[in-house]
Motif scaffolding. Structure first.
Motif, PDB file in Angstrom:
ATOM      1  N   ARG A   1     -23.009 -16.809 -69.283  1.00 40.24           N
ATOM      2  CA  ARG A   1     -22.291 -15.912 -68.371  1.00 40.24           C
ATOM      3  C   ARG A   1     -20.805 -16.249 -68.277  1.00 40.24           C
ATOM      4  O   ARG A   1     -19.952 -15.361 -68.326  1.00 40.24           O
ATOM      5  CB  ARG A   1     -22.926 -15.941 -66.977  1.00 40.24           C
ATOM      6  CG  ARG A   1     -22.212 -15.025 -65.997  1.00 40.24           C
ATOM      7  CD  ARG A   1     -22.999 -14.882 -64.706  1.00 40.24           C
ATOM      8  NE  ARG A   1     -24.265 -14.203 -64.955  1.00 40.24           N
ATOM      9  CZ  ARG A   1     -25.232 -14.068 -64.053  1.00 40.24           C
ATOM     10  NH1 ARG A   1     -25.065 -14.585 -62.848  1.00 40.24           N
ATOM     11  NH2 ARG A   1     -26.341 -13.423 -64.344  1.00 40.24           N
TER      12      ARG A   1
ATOM     13  N   LYS B   1     -18.073 -13.463 -69.293  1.00 43.39           N
ATOM     14  CA  LYS B   1     -17.146 -12.937 -68.292  1.00 43.39           C
ATOM     15  C   LYS B   1     -15.696 -13.281 -68.654  1.00 43.39           C
ATOM     16  O   LYS B   1     -14.783 -12.510 -68.371  1.00 43.39           O
ATOM     17  CB  LYS B   1     -17.521 -13.453 -66.901  1.00 43.39           C
ATOM     18  CG  LYS B   1     -18.718 -12.692 -66.315  1.00 43.39           C
ATOM     19  CD  LYS B   1     -19.019 -13.125 -64.899  1.00 43.39           C
ATOM     20  CE  LYS B   1     -20.026 -12.187 -64.246  1.00 43.39           C
ATOM     21  NZ  LYS B   1     -19.437 -10.926 -63.780  1.00 43.39           N
TER      22      LYS B   1
ATOM     23  N   SER C   1     -22.094 -14.671 -59.544  1.00 39.89           N
ATOM     24  CA  SER C   1     -23.494 -15.033 -59.320  1.00 39.89           C
ATOM     25  C   SER C   1     -23.956 -14.514 -57.961  1.00 39.89           C
ATOM     26  O   SER C   1     -23.176 -13.946 -57.196  1.00 39.89           O
ATOM     27  CB  SER C   1     -23.649 -16.561 -59.354  1.00 39.89           C
ATOM     28  OG  SER C   1     -23.035 -17.138 -58.206  1.00 39.89           O
TER      29      SER C   1
ATOM     30  N   ARG D   1     -23.709  -8.572 -63.738  1.00 41.35           N
ATOM     31  CA  ARG D   1     -24.469  -9.802 -63.986  1.00 41.35           C
ATOM     32  C   ARG D   1     -25.452  -9.631 -65.135  1.00 41.35           C
ATOM     33  O   ARG D   1     -26.303 -10.510 -65.360  1.00 41.35           O
ATOM     34  CB  ARG D   1     -25.231 -10.220 -62.726  1.00 41.35           C
ATOM     35  CG  ARG D   1     -24.354 -10.866 -61.662  1.00 41.35           C
ATOM     36  CD  ARG D   1     -25.073 -11.097 -60.337  1.00 41.35           C
ATOM     37  NE  ARG D   1     -26.399 -11.632 -60.469  1.00 41.35           N
ATOM     38  CZ  ARG D   1     -27.514 -10.989 -60.140  1.00 41.35           C
ATOM     39  NH1 ARG D   1     -27.471  -9.756 -59.675  1.00 41.35           N
ATOM     40  NH2 ARG D   1     -28.689 -11.566 -60.282  1.00 41.35           N
TER      41      ARG D   1
END
Length: 289
Positions: A142, A146, A160, A135
Protein backbone atom coordinates in the motif's frame (compact mmCIF):
# COMPACT_ATOMS: atom_id res chain seq x y z
CA UNK A 1 6.11 18.67 -10.26
CA UNK A 2 4.73 18.75 -6.71
CA UNK A 3 6.90 17.72 -3.77
CA UNK A 4 6.84 13.99 -3.05
CA UNK A 5 7.30 12.73 0.51
CA UNK A 6 10.07 10.16 0.77
CA UNK A 7 9.23 6.51 1.25
CA UNK A 8 10.30 5.05 4.58
CA UNK A 9 13.75 3.51 3.87
CA UNK A 10 13.28 0.81 6.52
CA UNK A 11 9.96 -0.26 4.97
CA UNK A 12 11.45 -0.28 1.47
CA UNK A 13 14.40 -2.35 2.69
CA UNK A 14 12.07 -4.86 4.33
CA UNK A 15 9.89 -5.24 1.23
CA UNK A 16 12.89 -5.66 -1.07
CA UNK A 17 14.54 -8.18 1.24
CA UNK A 18 11.38 -10.27 1.28
CA UNK A 19 11.03 -10.06 -2.50
CA UNK A 20 14.64 -11.12 -3.12
CA UNK A 21 14.25 -14.01 -0.68
CA UNK A 22 11.05 -15.10 -2.42
CA UNK A 23 12.76 -14.99 -5.82
CA UNK A 24 15.83 -17.02 -4.78
CA UNK A 25 15.20 -18.72 -1.44
CA UNK A 26 18.22 -21.03 -1.87
CA UNK A 27 20.28 -18.92 -4.25
CA UNK A 28 20.23 -18.28 -8.00
CA UNK A 29 20.86 -21.67 -9.61
CA UNK A 30 21.17 -20.25 -13.13
CA UNK A 31 23.52 -17.43 -12.19
CA UNK A 32 25.69 -19.75 -10.12
CA UNK A 33 25.99 -22.30 -12.91
CA UNK A 34 26.36 -20.05 -15.96
CA UNK A 35 27.84 -16.73 -14.82
CA UNK A 36 31.52 -16.57 -13.79
CA UNK A 37 32.05 -14.98 -10.35
CA UNK A 38 34.43 -12.38 -11.84
CA UNK A 39 32.10 -11.26 -14.63
CA UNK A 40 31.10 -7.60 -14.56
CA UNK A 41 27.79 -6.43 -15.98
CA UNK A 42 26.49 -3.06 -17.09
CA UNK A 43 22.90 -2.45 -18.08
CA UNK A 44 20.54 0.30 -19.12
CA UNK A 45 16.98 0.57 -17.88
CA UNK A 46 14.99 1.71 -20.90
CA UNK A 47 11.36 2.76 -21.28
CA UNK A 48 9.58 0.87 -24.04
CA UNK A 49 6.48 3.08 -23.88
CA UNK A 50 5.71 6.57 -22.58
CA UNK A 51 5.01 6.82 -18.87
CA UNK A 52 5.53 8.39 -15.46
CA UNK A 53 8.23 7.17 -13.08
CA UNK A 54 7.55 5.76 -9.62
CA UNK A 55 9.59 3.35 -7.53
CA UNK A 56 13.14 4.58 -8.17
CA UNK A 57 14.16 4.13 -4.51
CA UNK A 58 12.74 0.61 -4.46
CA UNK A 59 14.64 -0.49 -7.56
CA UNK A 60 17.82 1.12 -6.25
CA UNK A 61 17.45 -0.82 -3.01
CA UNK A 62 16.96 -4.11 -4.91
CA UNK A 63 20.25 -3.66 -6.76
CA UNK A 64 22.04 -2.50 -3.61
CA UNK A 65 20.92 -5.52 -1.60
CA UNK A 66 22.04 -7.81 -4.41
CA UNK A 67 25.45 -6.10 -4.52
CA UNK A 68 25.19 -3.74 -7.52
CA UNK A 69 24.53 -0.04 -8.06
CA UNK A 70 21.76 1.75 -9.92
CA UNK A 71 22.21 5.35 -11.07
CA UNK A 72 19.15 7.33 -12.14
CA UNK A 73 18.89 9.97 -14.86
CA UNK A 74 15.40 11.00 -13.74
CA UNK A 75 13.21 10.90 -10.62
CA UNK A 76 9.82 9.79 -9.32
CA UNK A 77 7.04 11.93 -10.75
CA UNK A 78 8.91 12.69 -13.99
CA UNK A 79 7.34 11.76 -17.30
CA UNK A 80 9.38 9.91 -19.89
CA UNK A 81 9.21 8.84 -23.51
CA UNK A 82 9.56 5.44 -25.15
CA UNK A 83 13.23 4.72 -25.81
CA UNK A 84 14.49 6.97 -23.02
CA UNK A 85 17.26 5.56 -20.80
CA UNK A 86 16.01 6.04 -17.25
CA UNK A 87 18.88 4.53 -15.27
CA UNK A 88 22.08 2.52 -15.54
CA UNK A 89 23.36 -0.28 -13.35
CA UNK A 90 26.77 -1.86 -12.91
CA UNK A 91 28.38 -4.44 -10.69
CA UNK A 92 29.10 -8.15 -10.53
CA UNK A 93 27.07 -9.85 -13.24
CA UNK A 94 25.57 -12.29 -10.76
CA UNK A 95 24.34 -9.38 -8.62
CA UNK A 96 22.85 -7.47 -11.55
CA UNK A 97 21.02 -10.54 -12.81
CA UNK A 98 19.93 -11.40 -9.28
CA UNK A 99 18.27 -8.02 -8.81
CA UNK A 100 16.86 -7.59 -12.32
CA UNK A 101 13.46 -9.25 -12.02
CA UNK A 102 12.65 -8.02 -8.53
CA UNK A 103 13.55 -4.44 -9.45
CA UNK A 104 11.53 -4.60 -12.67
CA UNK A 105 8.53 -6.16 -10.93
CA UNK A 106 8.37 -3.27 -8.49
CA UNK A 107 9.11 -0.61 -11.11
CA UNK A 108 6.70 -1.84 -13.76
CA UNK A 109 3.83 -2.05 -11.28
CA UNK A 110 4.49 1.32 -9.66
CA UNK A 111 5.14 3.11 -12.96
CA UNK A 112 1.89 1.62 -14.23
CA UNK A 113 -0.01 3.15 -11.31
CA UNK A 114 1.74 6.52 -11.69
CA UNK A 115 1.09 6.57 -15.43
CA UNK A 116 -2.61 5.72 -15.10
CA UNK A 117 -2.96 8.33 -12.35
CA UNK A 118 -1.33 10.96 -14.59
CA UNK A 119 -3.83 10.13 -17.33
CA UNK A 120 -6.76 10.74 -14.95
CA UNK A 121 -5.17 13.94 -13.64
CA UNK A 122 -4.66 15.19 -17.20
CA UNK A 123 -8.29 14.37 -18.01
CA UNK A 124 -9.59 16.75 -15.32
CA UNK A 125 -6.97 19.47 -15.80
CA UNK A 126 -8.34 22.97 -15.21
CA UNK A 127 -11.37 21.83 -13.19
CA UNK A 128 -9.79 22.08 -9.74
CA UNK A 129 -10.94 18.53 -8.96
CA UNK A 130 -8.59 16.17 -7.14
CA UNK A 131 -8.06 12.59 -8.31
CA UNK A 132 -7.66 10.31 -5.28
CA UNK A 133 -6.86 6.67 -4.70
CA UNK A 134 -8.64 4.18 -2.41
CA UNK A 135 -7.72 1.32 -0.06
CA UNK A 136 -8.05 -1.14 -2.95
CA UNK A 137 -4.32 -1.83 -2.92
CA UNK A 138 -2.10 -4.90 -3.05
CA UNK A 139 -1.69 -6.27 0.50
CA UNK A 140 1.72 -5.27 1.82
CA UNK A 141 2.39 -2.79 -0.99
CA UNK A 142 0.00 0.00 0.00
CA UNK A 143 2.71 2.52 0.90
CA UNK A 144 4.43 1.99 -2.46
CA UNK A 145 1.23 2.14 -4.51
CA UNK A 146 -0.03 5.26 -2.76
CA UNK A 147 3.39 6.84 -3.34
CA UNK A 148 3.00 5.99 -7.03
CA UNK A 149 -0.38 7.78 -7.07
CA UNK A 150 1.33 10.89 -5.71
CA UNK A 151 4.05 10.55 -8.34
CA UNK A 152 1.34 10.59 -10.99
CA UNK A 153 -0.07 13.85 -9.64
CA UNK A 154 -2.96 12.32 -7.72
CA UNK A 155 -3.93 12.61 -4.06
CA UNK A 156 -4.06 9.99 -1.35
CA UNK A 157 -7.30 9.07 0.35
CA UNK A 158 -6.97 7.74 3.90
CA UNK A 159 -4.06 5.33 4.22
CA UNK A 160 -5.74 2.87 6.56
CA UNK A 161 -8.70 2.26 8.82
CA UNK A 162 -6.78 4.09 11.55
CA UNK A 163 -6.49 7.42 9.67
CA UNK A 164 -10.02 8.71 9.35
CA UNK A 165 -13.65 7.70 9.75
CA UNK A 166 -15.40 6.56 6.59
CA UNK A 167 -18.96 5.40 7.18
CA UNK A 168 -20.20 3.15 4.40
CA UNK A 169 -23.54 1.49 3.72
CA UNK A 170 -22.67 -1.57 5.80
CA UNK A 171 -21.91 0.60 8.83
CA UNK A 172 -25.24 2.38 8.44
CA UNK A 173 -27.02 -0.96 8.09
CA UNK A 174 -25.58 -2.03 11.46
CA UNK A 175 -26.73 1.25 13.00
CA UNK A 176 -30.26 0.82 11.60
CA UNK A 177 -30.36 -2.72 13.01
CA UNK A 178 -29.58 -1.18 16.41
CA UNK A 179 -32.54 1.17 15.98
CA UNK A 180 -30.54 4.32 15.26
CA UNK A 181 -31.31 6.87 12.57
CA UNK A 182 -28.50 8.06 10.27
CA UNK A 183 -28.10 11.48 11.90
CA UNK A 184 -28.28 10.05 15.40
CA UNK A 185 -25.76 7.27 14.65
CA UNK A 186 -23.21 9.68 13.14
CA UNK A 187 -23.56 12.19 15.96
CA UNK A 188 -23.12 9.44 18.55
CA UNK A 189 -20.00 8.18 16.78
CA UNK A 190 -18.53 11.69 16.62
CA UNK A 191 -18.88 11.99 20.37
CA UNK A 192 -16.56 9.00 20.72
CA UNK A 193 -13.92 10.50 18.41
CA UNK A 194 -11.23 13.08 18.89
CA UNK A 195 -11.97 16.56 17.59
CA UNK A 196 -9.26 16.30 14.90
CA UNK A 197 -10.67 13.14 13.27
CA UNK A 198 -12.02 13.63 9.76
CA UNK A 199 -15.45 12.06 9.23
CA UNK A 200 -16.67 11.00 5.79
CA UNK A 201 -19.99 9.31 5.02
CA UNK A 202 -20.97 7.46 1.85
CA UNK A 203 -24.48 7.86 0.44
CA UNK A 204 -26.07 6.21 -2.57
CA UNK A 205 -29.33 8.17 -2.78
CA UNK A 206 -30.13 11.88 -2.85
CA UNK A 207 -32.53 11.62 0.10
CA UNK A 208 -29.67 10.45 2.36
CA UNK A 209 -27.72 13.69 1.90
CA UNK A 210 -29.61 15.96 4.29
CA UNK A 211 -29.68 13.54 7.26
CA UNK A 212 -25.92 13.01 6.84
CA UNK A 213 -25.16 16.73 6.61
CA UNK A 214 -27.29 17.35 9.70
CA UNK A 215 -24.77 15.32 11.68
CA UNK A 216 -21.96 17.72 10.72
CA UNK A 217 -19.71 15.52 8.58
CA UNK A 218 -16.53 16.72 6.87
CA UNK A 219 -16.89 14.87 3.56
CA UNK A 220 -19.85 13.26 1.85
CA UNK A 221 -19.25 10.62 -0.79
CA UNK A 222 -21.80 10.32 -3.59
CA UNK A 223 -21.43 6.70 -4.64
CA UNK A 224 -22.44 5.55 -8.13
CA UNK A 225 -24.58 8.64 -8.78
CA UNK A 226 -25.64 9.60 -12.29
CA UNK A 227 -24.25 12.88 -13.65
CA UNK A 228 -27.61 14.55 -13.10
CA UNK A 229 -27.80 13.34 -9.50
CA UNK A 230 -24.21 14.40 -8.88
CA UNK A 231 -25.11 17.96 -9.93
CA UNK A 232 -28.20 17.88 -7.71
CA UNK A 233 -26.16 16.44 -4.84
CA UNK A 234 -23.57 19.21 -5.10
CA UNK A 235 -26.39 21.79 -5.01
CA UNK A 236 -27.93 20.14 -1.93
CA UNK A 237 -24.60 20.04 -0.09
CA UNK A 238 -24.11 23.74 -0.94
CA UNK A 239 -20.59 23.95 0.42
CA UNK A 240 -21.42 22.42 3.81
CA UNK A 241 -18.97 19.55 3.25
CA UNK A 242 -16.37 18.34 0.77
CA UNK A 243 -18.10 16.39 -1.99
CA UNK A 244 -16.46 13.23 -3.28
CA UNK A 245 -17.68 11.23 -6.27
CA UNK A 246 -16.89 7.53 -6.49
CA UNK A 247 -17.95 4.37 -8.23
CA UNK A 248 -16.89 2.90 -11.59
CA UNK A 249 -14.98 6.00 -12.67
CA UNK A 250 -13.32 5.58 -16.08
CA UNK A 251 -11.01 7.76 -18.14
CA UNK A 252 -13.82 8.34 -20.62
CA UNK A 253 -16.21 9.57 -17.91
CA UNK A 254 -13.99 11.36 -15.39
CA UNK A 255 -14.07 14.75 -17.12
CA UNK A 256 -17.86 14.80 -17.14
CA UNK A 257 -17.92 13.82 -13.46
CA UNK A 258 -15.53 16.66 -12.66
CA UNK A 259 -17.89 19.01 -14.48
CA UNK A 260 -20.68 18.37 -11.97
CA UNK A 261 -18.96 20.48 -9.32
CA UNK A 262 -17.60 17.76 -7.02
CA UNK A 263 -14.34 18.41 -5.15
CA UNK A 264 -12.74 14.95 -5.25
CA UNK A 265 -13.06 11.91 -7.50
CA UNK A 266 -11.78 8.65 -6.01
CA UNK A 267 -10.68 5.97 -8.45
CA UNK A 268 -10.05 2.42 -7.25
CA UNK A 269 -8.63 1.46 -10.64
CA UNK A 270 -5.49 3.52 -10.00
CA UNK A 271 -4.17 0.75 -7.78
CA UNK A 272 -6.27 -2.32 -8.47
CA UNK A 273 -6.33 -2.24 -12.28
CA UNK A 274 -3.31 -0.29 -13.52
CA UNK A 275 -1.42 -2.31 -16.16
CA UNK A 276 2.28 -2.89 -15.60
CA UNK A 277 4.38 -0.48 -17.64
CA UNK A 278 6.79 -1.98 -20.16
CA UNK A 279 10.39 -1.35 -19.09
CA UNK A 280 13.47 -3.24 -20.19
CA UNK A 281 16.92 -3.90 -18.74
CA UNK A 282 19.50 -4.64 -21.43
CA UNK A 283 22.51 -6.33 -19.82
CA UNK A 284 26.07 -6.38 -21.22
CA UNK A 285 28.52 -8.73 -19.49
CA UNK A 286 32.32 -8.51 -19.75
CA UNK A 287 35.22 -10.38 -18.22
CA UNK A 288 35.38 -13.50 -16.13
CA UNK A 289 36.35 -17.05 -16.82
Amino acid sequence: MTWLPALDPAHVSELVRAALAEDAPWGDLTGGAFVPPSAIARAQLTARIDGTLAGADVATEAFAQAGATLTWHTHDGARFRAGEVLAETSGPARAVLRAERVALNFLQRLCGTATLTAAFVDAVAGTGVRIADTRKTTPGLRALEKHAVLAGGGSNHRFSLSDAVMVKDNHLAVAREAGLGVTEAIRAAKQRLGHTVHVEVEVDRLEQIEPVLAAGVDTIMLDNFSLADLRTGVELVAGRAIVEASGTVRLETVRAIAGTGVDVISVGALTHSAPALDLGLDVHVAGGV
